[in-house]
Design an enzyme around this catalytic site. Sequence first.
Site, PDB file in Angstrom:
ATOM      1  N   ASP A  62       0.842  -1.200   0.000  1.00  0.00           N
ATOM      2  CA  ASP A  62       0.000   0.000   0.000  1.00  0.00           C
ATOM      3  C   ASP A  62       0.880   1.254   0.000  1.00  0.00           C
ATOM      4  O   ASP A  62       1.706   1.435   0.909  1.00  0.00           O
ATOM      5  CB  ASP A  62      -0.889  -0.028   1.261  1.00  0.00           C
ATOM      6  CG  ASP A  62      -2.083   0.899   1.147  1.00  0.00           C
ATOM      7  OD1 ASP A  62      -2.147   1.668   0.175  1.00  0.00           O
ATOM      8  OD2 ASP A  62      -2.948   0.850   2.042  1.00  0.00           O
ATOM      9  N   ASP A  63       0.718   2.094  -0.986  1.00  0.00           N
ATOM     10  CA  ASP A  63       1.425   3.383  -1.076  1.00  0.00           C
ATOM     11  C   ASP A  63       2.949   3.232  -1.190  1.00  0.00           C
ATOM     12  O   ASP A  63       3.685   4.175  -0.884  1.00  0.00           O
ATOM     13  CB  ASP A  63       1.130   4.278   0.145  1.00  0.00           C
ATOM     14  CG  ASP A  63      -0.283   4.829   0.154  1.00  0.00           C
ATOM     15  OD1 ASP A  63      -1.102   4.383  -0.673  1.00  0.00           O
ATOM     16  OD2 ASP A  63      -0.572   5.701   0.992  1.00  0.00           O
ATOM     17  N   CYS A 112      -5.945   4.097  -3.797  1.00  0.00           N
ATOM     18  CA  CYS A 112      -6.130   2.733  -3.266  1.00  0.00           C
ATOM     19  C   CYS A 112      -7.285   1.949  -3.887  1.00  0.00           C
ATOM     20  O   CYS A 112      -7.083   0.895  -4.478  1.00  0.00           O
ATOM     21  CB  CYS A 112      -6.394   2.775  -1.765  1.00  0.00           C
ATOM     22  SG  CYS A 112      -5.183   3.660  -0.805  1.00  0.00           S
ATOM     23  N   HIS A 147     -10.820  -2.748   1.157  1.00  0.00           N
ATOM     24  CA  HIS A 147     -11.133  -1.375   0.707  1.00  0.00           C
ATOM     25  C   HIS A 147     -11.903  -1.329  -0.612  1.00  0.00           C
ATOM     26  O   HIS A 147     -11.704  -0.432  -1.436  1.00  0.00           O
ATOM     27  CB  HIS A 147      -9.854  -0.523   0.606  1.00  0.00           C
ATOM     28  CG  HIS A 147     -10.102   0.920   0.923  1.00  0.00           C
ATOM     29  ND1 HIS A 147      -9.164   1.919   0.775  1.00  0.00           N
ATOM     30  CD2 HIS A 147     -11.222   1.539   1.374  1.00  0.00           C
ATOM     31  CE1 HIS A 147      -9.676   3.071   1.125  1.00  0.00           C
ATOM     32  NE2 HIS A 147     -10.925   2.883   1.495  1.00  0.00           N
ATOM     33  N   ASP A 196      -0.149  -0.579  -4.739  1.00  0.00           N
ATOM     34  CA  ASP A 196      -1.426  -0.088  -5.288  1.00  0.00           C
ATOM     35  C   ASP A 196      -1.358   1.325  -5.854  1.00  0.00           C
ATOM     36  O   ASP A 196      -2.237   1.728  -6.607  1.00  0.00           O
ATOM     37  CB  ASP A 196      -2.545  -0.195  -4.243  1.00  0.00           C
ATOM     38  CG  ASP A 196      -2.417   0.835  -3.128  1.00  0.00           C
ATOM     39  OD1 ASP A 196      -1.291   1.281  -2.842  1.00  0.00           O
ATOM     40  OD2 ASP A 196      -3.456   1.188  -2.532  1.00  0.00           O
ATOM     41  N   ASN A 197      -0.363   2.085  -5.458  1.00  0.00           N
ATOM     42  CA  ASN A 197      -0.163   3.431  -6.021  1.00  0.00           C
ATOM     43  C   ASN A 197       1.184   3.953  -5.542  1.00  0.00           C
ATOM     44  O   ASN A 197       1.851   3.314  -4.721  1.00  0.00           O
ATOM     45  CB  ASN A 197      -1.295   4.403  -5.629  1.00  0.00           C
ATOM     46  CG  ASN A 197      -1.592   4.438  -4.150  1.00  0.00           C
ATOM     47  OD1 ASN A 197      -2.623   3.928  -3.715  1.00  0.00           O
ATOM     48  ND2 ASN A 197      -0.703   5.000  -3.349  1.00  0.00           N
TER      49      ASN A 197
HETATM   50 CA    CA Z   1      -2.720   3.030  -1.463  1.00  0.00          CA
END
Ligand code: CA
Length: 530
Positions: free
Chosen positions: A43-44, A83, A138, A311-312
């Site tokens: 994540d991130d 996300c 999410h 995811d990003n």
């Molecule tokens: Ca994210």
Amino acid sequence: MKVRRFSQFRSALAFITCFGAAGYLTTQSQGSEKPNIIIINADDLGYGDLGCYGATRIKTPNIDRLAKGGRRFTDAHSASAVCSPSRYGLLTGRYPLRKNFWGPIPLTQPLTIDPAHLTLASLLKGAGYDTACIGKWHLGFGTQKPDWNGELKPGPLELGFDYYFGIPSVNSGPPFVYVENHHVVGADPADPFIYGKKSVTQQYPEKSGYAGIGGGKEAHELYVDEMIGTTLKNKAVDWIKKRKNSKPFFLYLATTNIHHPFTPAKQFVGTSDCGLYGDFVHELDWMVGEVLRAVEEMKMTDNTLVIFTSDNGGMLNVTGQKARKAGHAMNGALLGYKFGAWEGGHRVPMIARWPGKIPAGTTTKHLISQIDLAATLAAIVDRPLKEGEAVDSVNQLQNLTGSSKMPVRKTLIISPNSPKHLTVRHGKWVYIPSRDEGGFQGKKLGNHLFAGAAALPFSGKSNSDVVNGKIRPDAPPAQLYDLEADPYQTKNLYSQHPETVSELKAILKGYRTKIPPTQPVGWINLKQKM
Ligand code: CA
């Protein structure tokens, strides 16, 4: 059930974050066992956050070893810079624009994926796989609104996963519980979840964080920020160790590392050279190492395809700013951050290891999207996609195996948070139909949402549209970059190449017609909010 940590600060943060060759395939898959497949979606995690992508203030020996045993992608993209729509794209092989999907979804959001659509899980379950989703979801639950006190259905299980355990939303916001299959773990009917209810830890802040209220059996007591990484790692390892060699498995492990708040377990605090930001990456690397060790102990390494990605792109929040000051560039030399249309928002690390099938220690610069996993995995398990399934997905098996010298994909649509910034990549060109990156709007150092033109001087980056952290008044209305000559997007060529602009605009126009006339999902008008 108490709504833990429904503090103003965190709830606010939660709201804003939130083998093209058929012949080759046939010869590859016939007569060979279907591989186990593990997708680890961080994540991130930014393009510059791993040692194998150039980080020096952070050490990631386990992920680097994975890269050494497989292939590293230098032009890999998440479907979105945010996300939720990113995960939608990865799991379905569909552009988030087909759902009018732009931002992180709130707690009240029903399931965003239509159970009638193909997902990686339903694809692989149909091909005889045991399937599990462990970690951050999410993507919503239910048909109207999630029933946090009842059955969270439909959810991952209705999309093809045999098992689900994880964080239902995001680690920066409520409900701060784990969900297993259809229910909140430890839910107490006598103390039901109520939207917006104040938390007990808001009244007793000394019990939050390391003091923890963990150890109990109530839903929120079971959820301790600093133990999330360990818990998800344990669940993943336990699930892998229960597999039998007679049946292939698919594990989708979506970590909360390294999304804020940065809460590594104690043993990782202080281990990096750039503060909690790097420490949280260290924990992520440990999790990956433990999962790979479990696969090794099961003697499954040679028949397991492992894909690691994010995811990003990285976010320049306050912890990220401290890391930057300590010499760490989360998105490497790329321009921009999470939520935005510039490369740093959506060009992410991607590594694929499959011993004997994917050449070890190699890199590829060919364009690939997480959207392409559906068609690629379909090819690997020899299950042709039907009309309407994973419609935006391109089979990239030749890119994985290195058997093609040419890129498999030429055109890619990328969704940032701002619909106005819907981006098209076409060969070496990228076109952004608006100014700036269109993501977070923080203008000053110390702001949690620091990004865009304003953050360029601090980031040590430059762009021809920007002077002293501001878009020049005479800057072109949109942006065109030649990523081959200028991968870091320093020079906007909009005015120099009108024909290319027209060509890319036309492609984008065609895709805009696919956006349904429904209420946008998860979109946050950050400009209005600031
Ligand atoms: Ca994210």
